[in-house]
Design a protein around this motif. Structure first.
Motif, PDB file in Angstrom:
ATOM      1  N   GLU A  91      31.294 -16.300  23.343  1.00 41.69           N
ATOM      2  CA  GLU A  91      30.828 -14.931  23.152  1.00 41.69           C
ATOM      3  C   GLU A  91      31.105 -14.093  24.398  1.00 41.69           C
ATOM      4  O   GLU A  91      31.535 -12.938  24.318  1.00 41.69           O
ATOM      5  CB  GLU A  91      29.324 -14.938  22.839  1.00 41.69           C
ATOM      6  N   GLN A  92      30.881 -14.687  25.579  1.00 41.46           N
ATOM      7  CA  GLN A  92      31.100 -13.977  26.841  1.00 41.46           C
ATOM      8  C   GLN A  92      32.560 -13.595  27.035  1.00 41.46           C
ATOM      9  O   GLN A  92      32.867 -12.570  27.646  1.00 41.46           O
ATOM     10  CB  GLN A  92      30.634 -14.847  28.017  1.00 41.46           C
ATOM     11  N   THR A  93      33.459 -14.427  26.532  1.00 42.20           N
ATOM     12  CA  THR A  93      34.896 -14.204  26.749  1.00 42.20           C
ATOM     13  C   THR A  93      35.588 -13.587  25.540  1.00 42.20           C
ATOM     14  O   THR A  93      36.817 -13.610  25.460  1.00 42.20           O
ATOM     15  CB  THR A  93      35.581 -15.536  27.098  1.00 42.20           C
ATOM     16  N   GLY A  94      34.808 -13.053  24.613  1.00 42.74           N
ATOM     17  CA  GLY A  94      35.425 -12.460  23.432  1.00 42.74           C
ATOM     18  C   GLY A  94      36.176 -13.461  22.598  1.00 42.74           C
ATOM     19  O   GLY A  94      37.194 -13.158  22.005  1.00 42.74           O
ATOM     20  N   HIS A  95      35.691 -14.705  22.577  1.00 43.40           N
ATOM     21  CA  HIS A  95      36.277 -15.808  21.807  1.00 43.40           C
ATOM     22  C   HIS A  95      37.695 -16.152  22.276  1.00 43.40           C
ATOM     23  O   HIS A  95      38.526 -16.613  21.495  1.00 43.40           O
ATOM     24  CB  HIS A  95      36.247 -15.493  20.306  1.00 43.40           C
TER      25      HIS A  95
ATOM     26  N   LEU B  97      43.259  -7.092  17.893  1.00 43.02           N
ATOM     27  CA  LEU B  97      44.483  -6.320  18.131  1.00 43.02           C
ATOM     28  C   LEU B  97      44.373  -5.517  19.426  1.00 43.02           C
ATOM     29  O   LEU B  97      43.369  -4.833  19.661  1.00 43.02           O
ATOM     30  CB  LEU B  97      44.736  -5.344  16.971  1.00 43.02           C
ATOM     31  N   PRO B  98      45.396  -5.549  20.281  1.00 46.79           N
ATOM     32  CA  PRO B  98      45.392  -4.702  21.484  1.00 46.79           C
ATOM     33  C   PRO B  98      45.389  -3.222  21.097  1.00 46.79           C
ATOM     34  O   PRO B  98      45.879  -2.851  20.025  1.00 46.79           O
ATOM     35  CB  PRO B  98      46.697  -5.083  22.194  1.00 46.79           C
TER      36      PRO B  98
ATOM     37  N   ARG C 272      39.877   1.397  18.215  1.00 46.21           N
ATOM     38  CA  ARG C 272      40.072   2.824  17.940  1.00 46.21           C
ATOM     39  C   ARG C 272      39.218   3.285  16.758  1.00 46.21           C
ATOM     40  O   ARG C 272      39.222   2.648  15.697  1.00 46.21           O
ATOM     41  CB  ARG C 272      41.541   3.109  17.650  1.00 46.21           C
ATOM     42  N   GLN C 273      38.532   4.399  16.957  1.00 47.34           N
ATOM     43  CA  GLN C 273      37.667   4.923  15.913  1.00 47.34           C
ATOM     44  C   GLN C 273      38.472   5.356  14.692  1.00 47.34           C
ATOM     45  O   GLN C 273      38.050   5.141  13.550  1.00 47.34           O
ATOM     46  CB  GLN C 273      36.854   6.103  16.436  1.00 47.34           C
ATOM     47  N   ASP C 274      39.649   5.965  14.907  1.00 41.87           N
ATOM     48  CA  ASP C 274      40.443   6.440  13.774  1.00 41.87           C
ATOM     49  C   ASP C 274      40.963   5.272  12.938  1.00 41.87           C
ATOM     50  O   ASP C 274      41.015   5.357  11.702  1.00 41.87           O
ATOM     51  CB  ASP C 274      41.606   7.341  14.220  1.00 41.87           C
ATOM     52  N   LEU C 275      41.314   4.152  13.571  1.00 42.84           N
ATOM     53  CA  LEU C 275      41.751   2.985  12.808  1.00 42.84           C
ATOM     54  C   LEU C 275      40.572   2.360  12.073  1.00 42.84           C
ATOM     55  O   LEU C 275      40.684   1.959  10.910  1.00 42.84           O
ATOM     56  CB  LEU C 275      42.403   1.958  13.731  1.00 42.84           C
ATOM     57  N   PHE C 276      39.430   2.283  12.733  1.00 44.88           N
ATOM     58  CA  PHE C 276      38.219   1.762  12.083  1.00 44.88           C
ATOM     59  C   PHE C 276      37.888   2.589  10.840  1.00 44.88           C
ATOM     60  O   PHE C 276      37.571   2.036   9.780  1.00 44.88           O
ATOM     61  CB  PHE C 276      37.055   1.795  13.082  1.00 44.88           C
TER      62      PHE C 276
ATOM     63  N   LEU D 160      32.654  -4.519  14.546  1.00 43.96           N
ATOM     64  CA  LEU D 160      33.665  -3.497  14.839  1.00 43.96           C
ATOM     65  C   LEU D 160      33.033  -2.193  15.302  1.00 43.96           C
ATOM     66  O   LEU D 160      33.569  -1.512  16.180  1.00 43.96           O
ATOM     67  CB  LEU D 160      34.528  -3.240  13.600  1.00 43.96           C
ATOM     68  N   ALA D 161      31.903  -1.820  14.706  1.00 42.77           N
ATOM     69  CA  ALA D 161      31.248  -0.562  15.088  1.00 42.77           C
ATOM     70  C   ALA D 161      30.865  -0.586  16.570  1.00 42.77           C
ATOM     71  O   ALA D 161      31.013   0.419  17.278  1.00 42.77           O
ATOM     72  CB  ALA D 161      30.020  -0.321  14.219  1.00 42.77           C
ATOM     73  N   THR D 162      30.387  -1.734  17.041  1.00 44.15           N
ATOM     74  CA  THR D 162      30.039  -1.870  18.457  1.00 44.15           C
ATOM     75  C   THR D 162      31.279  -1.777  19.326  1.00 44.15           C
ATOM     76  O   THR D 162      31.262  -1.137  20.390  1.00 44.15           O
ATOM     77  CB  THR D 162      29.326  -3.213  18.706  1.00 44.15           C
ATOM     78  N   LEU D 163      32.366  -2.388  18.884  1.00 42.40           N
ATOM     79  CA  LEU D 163      33.617  -2.318  19.643  1.00 42.40           C
ATOM     80  C   LEU D 163      34.133  -0.887  19.717  1.00 42.40           C
ATOM     81  O   LEU D 163      34.696  -0.467  20.732  1.00 42.40           O
ATOM     82  CB  LEU D 163      34.673  -3.223  19.003  1.00 42.40           C
ATOM     83  N   VAL D 164      33.946  -0.123  18.646  1.00 39.29           N
ATOM     84  CA  VAL D 164      34.337   1.299  18.662  1.00 39.29           C
ATOM     85  C   VAL D 164      33.502   2.044  19.700  1.00 39.29           C
ATOM     86  O   VAL D 164      34.032   2.840  20.494  1.00 39.29           O
ATOM     87  CB  VAL D 164      34.158   1.923  17.262  1.00 39.29           C
TER      88      VAL D 164
END
Length: 443
Positions: free
Chosen positions: A413-417, A245-246, A295-299, A285-289
């Motif tokens: 993996e390099q291109t975020g799938h 999600l953007p 977004r941490q609040d959405l996570f 997801l934790a790494t993306l946060v």
């Protein structure tokens, strides 16, 4: 206490130290045909629980002799079949999430919206209704390994809650199947299960797809569209690959989840929605946060409870049974006799790491069914990219496939799938990449 009209009437326990709130809840539930018992504190609530059984409990967070989470934990420990909902202060989402993590079925915020309250109670009461036996279900997570038995037991427990569940795990481990099982075993099983791949929706159409739109609200909007939230009304909305999600859409999704309402594109008013949110992704997801990509609040909001799906290599003892089941399904689909899976083929499968997990196993078996002779699948029919059990080297084709698979997985993996970008990295066309993905059994 409201008098019962029949011996089978439901009964609810209300725990709140404010007389006005207790009266509001008693009147609302009475109009639903539900009897009530009321307590002003935790001690009185525990005493009533010890005297009789309740179909649902509503408890305030702040009580004179402690907080409501203490009562939630007490009910979870001693009366696990009684769903308990927390009454929280308006906007205090952290408290609500802590209550859900402690085992609360759901929550309702003050000032209490009576429509939301009725939906909550009605859903909770459906938990006591008989569910179809497992034999009548088409959906199942096969395997007798300890990790799969634990996973199935956890799914049954999660089905009794309304807490958002984040399902993590590698591609092909059955995350959507787990989500459907949570839905099917829960109180919303008679309502819609709506699954959406968040990475498959163009960003410019995302708001319309999720929240709906009114006719004429933008070019091409020839009719009203209810959107995913309204389509899942009363049921479950499964957000697959939620990591895609953007950021702009993450903000709007968070608000819809917290406010339990959506505003269709072009509409003047918001529409109340009652859905359970389940989400999944194969990404961390934790790494993306940490990297400010999610977004941490959405996570924090969607990851109230995490269910981790085990990889196939972590439950190798299940592979033989899974292979047999998948061959039966494939034979039925293609209307051919089920082939025999020889012992050497089973041995090879049990020593393969399956980066694509169960989905890859199915692809391997389907290919083997096509190539095998005499309706028997031997080790060489599997054409796996590894050394076989008897020590002989894999064929040149499988070695090349293995190298190619490694390169493709690295590019993804390099291109975020992102398949379009991955094709550019690899120097091939998008269609060529799609063909290789199918051939190599990669999602």
């Amino acid at each position: 206490m409201n008098q019962a009209s029949t011996s089978k009437a439901h009964i609810a326990l209300i725990v709140d130290d404010e007389p006005d709130i207790r009266e509001l809840l008693e009147i609302t539930l009475a109009r639903m045909g539900i009897n009530t018992q009321a307590a002003a504190n935790i001690a009185e609530g525990k005493a009533l629980l010890a005297e009789q059984s309740f179909d649902v409990c509503l408890t305030d967070m702040n009580l004179p002799d402690g907080d409501g989470i203490e009562l939630v934990k007490h009910i979870q420990q001693h009366y696990a079949k009684t769903p308990v909902a927390m009454i929280t202060a308006h906007g205090n989402m952290e408290t609500a999430i802590n209550a859900l993590k402690a085992g609360a079925y759901d929550f309702v915020a003050k000032p209490i919206d009576l429509n939301n309250l009725r939906d909550l109670v009605d859903t909770a009461l459906r938990l006591s209704k008989p569910k179809p036996s497992p034999a009548t279900k088409q959906l199942q997570l096969l395997g007798n390994s300890a990790v799969m038995q634990s996973t199935r037991n956890t799914i049954v427990k999660l089905a009794r809650s309304q807490a958002p569940v984040y399902i993590s795990g590698e591609s092909g481990t059955g995350k959507e199947l787990a989500a459907r099982m949570i839905h099917d075993h829960g109180a919303r099983s008679d309502k819609p299960f709506v699954a959406v791949n968040c990475g498959a929706i163009p960003s410019e159409l995302m708001e319309s797809e999720f929240f709906g739109h009114k006719k004429g609200s933008f070019t091409g909007a020839h009719n009203d569209n209810p959107g995913l939230f309204q389509s899942a009304q009363g049921g479950t909305l499964f957000l697959d690959e939620v990591a895609d999600l953007p950021l702009a859409m993450q903000v709007k999704l968070l608000r819809a989840i917290q406010e339990k309402s959506v505003r269709p594109v072009g509409a003047n008013e918001e529409i109340a929605v009652n859905v359970r949110i389940l989400s999944a992704t194969h990404k961390n997801l934790a790494t993306l946060v940490t990297n400010n990509q999610f977004r941490q609040d959405l996570f924090y909001r969607i990851n109230v409870i995490e269910l981790t799906m085990p990889s196939l290599r972590d439950r190798r003892t299940d592979i033989a049974d899974l292979a047999t089941y998948l061959l039966e399904q494939l034979a039925t689909t293609h209307e051919v006799p089920k082939p025999e899976l020889k012992d050497d083929a089973i041995a090879v499968l049990q020593h393969y790491d399956f980066p694509g997990n169960v989905r890859e196993l199915e692809n391997i078996l389907e290919r083997a069914m096509t190539l095998c002779e005499d309706n028997s699948i031997n080790a060489h029919d599997l054409n796996l990219p590894q050394t076989s059990i008897d020590g002989t080297e894999a064929t040149l084709d499988t070695q090349l496939d293995c190298t190619e698979k490694t390169s493709i997985l690295k590019a993804l993996e390099q291109t975020g799938h992102n398949k379009t970008q991955a094709a550019k990295v690899l120097g091939i066309s998008f269609n060529a990449l799609r063909y290789r993905l199918r051939k190599l059994g990669i999602e």
